[in-house]
Design a protein around this motif. Structure first.
Motif, PDB file in Angstrom:
ATOM      1  N   ALA A 173      11.619  -7.552   4.276  1.00 52.06           N
ATOM      2  CA  ALA A 173      12.431  -6.688   5.133  1.00 52.06           C
ATOM      3  C   ALA A 173      11.857  -6.565   6.538  1.00 52.06           C
ATOM      4  CB  ALA A 173      12.555  -5.298   4.513  1.00 52.06           C
ATOM      5  N   ILE A 174      10.655  -7.069   6.766  1.00 46.58           N
ATOM      6  CA  ILE A 174      10.025  -6.913   8.080  1.00 46.58           C
ATOM      7  C   ILE A 174      10.802  -7.597   9.195  1.00 46.58           C
ATOM      8  CG2 ILE A 174       8.022  -7.709   9.425  1.00 46.58           C
ATOM      9  CD1 ILE A 174       6.255  -6.642   7.223  1.00 46.58           C
ATOM     10  N   PRO A 175      11.291  -8.837   9.030  1.00 42.29           N
ATOM     11  CA  PRO A 175      12.017  -9.458  10.143  1.00 42.29           C
ATOM     12  C   PRO A 175      13.195  -8.629  10.638  1.00 42.29           C
ATOM     13  CG  PRO A 175      11.426 -11.117   8.540  1.00 42.29           C
ATOM     14  CD  PRO A 175      11.094  -9.801   7.927  1.00 42.29           C
ATOM     15  N   GLU A 176      13.989  -8.081   9.742  1.00 43.21           N
ATOM     16  CA  GLU A 176      15.139  -7.281  10.168  1.00 43.21           C
ATOM     17  C   GLU A 176      14.683  -6.038  10.933  1.00 43.21           C
ATOM     18  OE1 GLU A 176      19.049  -4.955   8.300  1.00 43.21           O
ATOM     19  OE2 GLU A 176      17.735  -6.133   7.004  1.00 43.21           O
ATOM     20  N   ALA A 177      13.641  -5.348  10.425  1.00 41.07           N
ATOM     21  CA  ALA A 177      13.131  -4.158  11.107  1.00 41.07           C
ATOM     22  C   ALA A 177      12.536  -4.524  12.459  1.00 41.07           C
ATOM     23  CB  ALA A 177      12.090  -3.474  10.232  1.00 41.07           C
ATOM     24  N   SER A 193       0.864  -1.184   0.000  1.00 43.53           N
ATOM     25  CA  SER A 193       0.000   0.000   0.000  1.00 43.53           C
ATOM     26  C   SER A 193       0.897   1.228   0.000  1.00 43.53           C
ATOM     27  CB  SER A 193      -1.009  -0.015   1.151  1.00 43.53           C
ATOM     28  OG  SER A 193      -0.395  -0.024   2.423  1.00 43.53           O
ATOM     29  N   ASP A 194       1.023   1.924   1.139  1.00 45.91           N
ATOM     30  CA  ASP A 194       1.813   3.162   1.121  1.00 45.91           C
ATOM     31  C   ASP A 194       2.970   3.150   2.101  1.00 45.91           C
ATOM     32  OD1 ASP A 194       0.224   3.213   3.360  1.00 45.91           O
ATOM     33  OD2 ASP A 194      -0.438   5.275   3.122  1.00 45.91           O
ATOM     34  N   GLY A 195       3.492   1.952   2.392  1.00 41.82           N
ATOM     35  CA  GLY A 195       4.666   1.850   3.254  1.00 41.82           C
ATOM     36  C   GLY A 195       5.938   1.692   2.433  1.00 41.82           C
ATOM     37  N   SER A 196       7.072   1.712   3.109  1.00 41.32           N
ATOM     38  CA  SER A 196       8.350   1.570   2.412  1.00 41.32           C
ATOM     39  C   SER A 196       8.978   0.188   2.601  1.00 41.32           C
ATOM     40  CB  SER A 196       9.336   2.642   2.886  1.00 41.32           C
ATOM     41  OG  SER A 196       9.621   2.494   4.263  1.00 41.32           O
ATOM     42  N   LEU A 197       8.501  -0.589   3.566  1.00 36.89           N
ATOM     43  CA  LEU A 197       9.051  -1.916   3.803  1.00 36.89           C
ATOM     44  C   LEU A 197       8.476  -2.944   2.826  1.00 36.89           C
ATOM     45  CD1 LEU A 197       8.862  -2.218   7.697  1.00 36.89           C
ATOM     46  CD2 LEU A 197      10.960  -2.235   6.338  1.00 36.89           C
ATOM     47  N   THR A 198       9.308  -3.866   2.399  1.00 36.75           N
ATOM     48  CA  THR A 198       8.808  -5.066   1.736  1.00 36.75           C
ATOM     49  C   THR A 198       8.495  -6.095   2.819  1.00 36.75           C
ATOM     50  OG1 THR A 198      10.993  -6.061   1.536  1.00 36.75           O
ATOM     51  CG2 THR A 198      10.248  -4.632  -0.274  1.00 36.75           C
ATOM     52  N   THR A 235       2.423   1.048  15.582  1.00 35.49           N
ATOM     53  CA  THR A 235       3.117   2.253  15.174  1.00 35.49           C
ATOM     54  C   THR A 235       2.422   2.973  14.022  1.00 35.49           C
ATOM     55  OG1 THR A 235       5.221   1.275  15.872  1.00 35.49           O
ATOM     56  CG2 THR A 235       5.351   3.088  14.303  1.00 35.49           C
ATOM     57  N   ASP A 236       1.576   2.249  13.268  1.00 38.30           N
ATOM     58  CA  ASP A 236       1.047   2.776  12.004  1.00 38.30           C
ATOM     59  C   ASP A 236       2.230   3.126  11.114  1.00 38.30           C
ATOM     60  OD1 ASP A 236      -0.674   3.581  10.040  1.00 38.30           O
ATOM     61  OD2 ASP A 236      -1.501   5.302  11.112  1.00 38.30           O
ATOM     62  N   ALA A 237       3.166   2.191  11.048  1.00 33.30           N
ATOM     63  CA  ALA A 237       4.436   2.444  10.370  1.00 33.30           C
ATOM     64  C   ALA A 237       4.259   2.507   8.867  1.00 33.30           C
ATOM     65  CB  ALA A 237       5.429   1.341  10.729  1.00 33.30           C
ATOM     66  N   HIS A 238       4.776   3.598   8.280  1.00 35.97           N
ATOM     67  CA  HIS A 238       4.874   3.714   6.838  1.00 35.97           C
ATOM     68  C   HIS A 238       6.339   3.727   6.407  1.00 35.97           C
ATOM     69  CE1 HIS A 238       0.726   4.955   7.540  1.00 35.97           C
ATOM     70  NE2 HIS A 238       0.501   4.699   6.281  1.00 35.97           N
ATOM     71  N   GLY A 239       7.212   3.891   7.364  1.00 34.40           N
ATOM     72  CA  GLY A 239       8.642   3.816   7.123  1.00 34.40           C
ATOM     73  C   GLY A 239       9.203   2.515   7.654  1.00 34.40           C
ATOM     74  N   GLU A 240      10.456   2.534   8.062  1.00 34.73           N
ATOM     75  CA  GLU A 240      11.147   1.312   8.470  1.00 34.73           C
ATOM     76  C   GLU A 240      11.356   1.203   9.968  1.00 34.73           C
ATOM     77  OE1 GLU A 240      14.661   0.906   6.103  1.00 34.73           O
ATOM     78  OE2 GLU A 240      13.595   1.296   4.223  1.00 34.73           O
ATOM     79  N   THR A 241      10.856   2.189  10.728  1.00 36.40           N
ATOM     80  CA  THR A 241      10.988   2.138  12.188  1.00 36.40           C
ATOM     81  C   THR A 241       9.739   1.525  12.792  1.00 36.40           C
ATOM     82  OG1 THR A 241      12.386   4.114  12.200  1.00 36.40           O
ATOM     83  CG2 THR A 241      11.328   3.494  14.281  1.00 36.40           C
ATOM     84  N   LEU A 242       9.927   0.396  13.471  1.00 34.07           N
ATOM     85  CA  LEU A 242       8.813  -0.310  14.102  1.00 34.07           C
ATOM     86  C   LEU A 242       8.942  -0.235  15.618  1.00 34.07           C
ATOM     87  CD1 LEU A 242       8.710  -3.554  11.890  1.00 34.07           C
ATOM     88  CD2 LEU A 242       7.721  -1.296  11.440  1.00 34.07           C
TER      89      LEU A 242
END
Length: 256
Positions: free
Chosen positions: A21-25, A13-18, A232-239
């Protein structure tokens, strides 16, 4: 201590993570669990309600906007199964998003006299268009919303939004838990919280950009015997900015 961030968006949708990439974040934030809750869209790479990715529990979710009386609210569905009704609703909404995106892009390009580096597609949202506007004009990302594509602005185009009853019915049949998202973001918080009579949970933990009085949410939790969710409602990479501690997550996972 936050162990579960239950409100995360991806590039679907409108986030930057694939998804990959979620496990690393998640590990960087000290999390054990993340819920993927893309806007009005299921994640094409998630085929089960809950999965394990590189040691991180990933819950398949969705954030669905609905019309409730005189305001729009967002519902978070968790543990998604791909029912026929949900798939049909999502397909309809994504077709509308693509058509709406094309109309907004056309209006902006006419207004600015230049082409935008963005194409209509499923999952397209106004944040993508605002970012494109910022690339080719003097408008900042925020100014693009405030002056061009925000609600009521000259390039705004309304989108298809299901009514509350339809949204709840479809999500109830497809998800293990349905929650009201970020109640203090609505113009009428009390009216939004009254909708929890038909829901399983409310997003108690959320990183609002202002101080809020949590007592109305606490009263709703008690009145309607609600589960607690948070993220967080994260759209970037900070969780992990907001979410559930171990006790609340265990209660949520049991219900899920």
């Amino acid at each position: 201590m936050v162990v579960a961030d239950l409100h995360v968006h991806t590039q679907n949708s409108d986030g930057s993570l694939t998804l990959g990439a979620i496990p690393e974040a998640a590990k960087a934030a000290g999390l054990s669990t993340v819920a993927v809750t893309d806007h009005d869209r299921l994640h094409p790479e998630m085929r089960t309600p809950v999965a394990e990715l590189d040691g991180i529990t990933v819950v398949h979710g969705i954030e669905l906007r609905v019309e409730a009386d005189d305001q729009r609210v967002d519902l978070l569905g968790y543990g998604v199964r791909r029912t026929e009704a949900l798939s049909a609703l999502v397909d309809r909404l994504q077709t509308d998003r693509k058509e709406r995106g094309a109309a907004i892009i056309d209006r902006v390009e006419a207004e600015l006299g230049t082409e935008l580096p963005v194409e209509p597609r499923a999952g397209l949202g106004r944040p993508h268009i605002a970012a494109a506007i910022e690339q080719v004009s003097d408008y900042s990302y925020g100014a693009a919303f405030e002056e061009l594509i925000g609600d009521g602005r000259p390039c705004y185009v309304a989108r298809d939004v299901p009514d509350f009853e339809t949204g709840v019915s479809v999500l109830d049949a497809a998800c293990g838990v349905v929650s009201l998202a970020h109640p203090h973001r609505y113009a009428d918080t009390e009216a939004a919280l009254s909708l929890c009579a038909d829901l399983d949970a409310v997003e108690r933990h959320y990183p609002y950009d202002r101080a809020v009085d949590h007592r109305p949410v606490e009263r709703a939790i008690e009145r309607y015997d609600l589960l607690v969710t948070g993220g967080t409602d994260a759209h970037g990479e900070t969780l992990g900015v907001a979410g559930l501690d171990g006790r609340d997550y265990r209660t949520f996972r049991t219900a899920l």
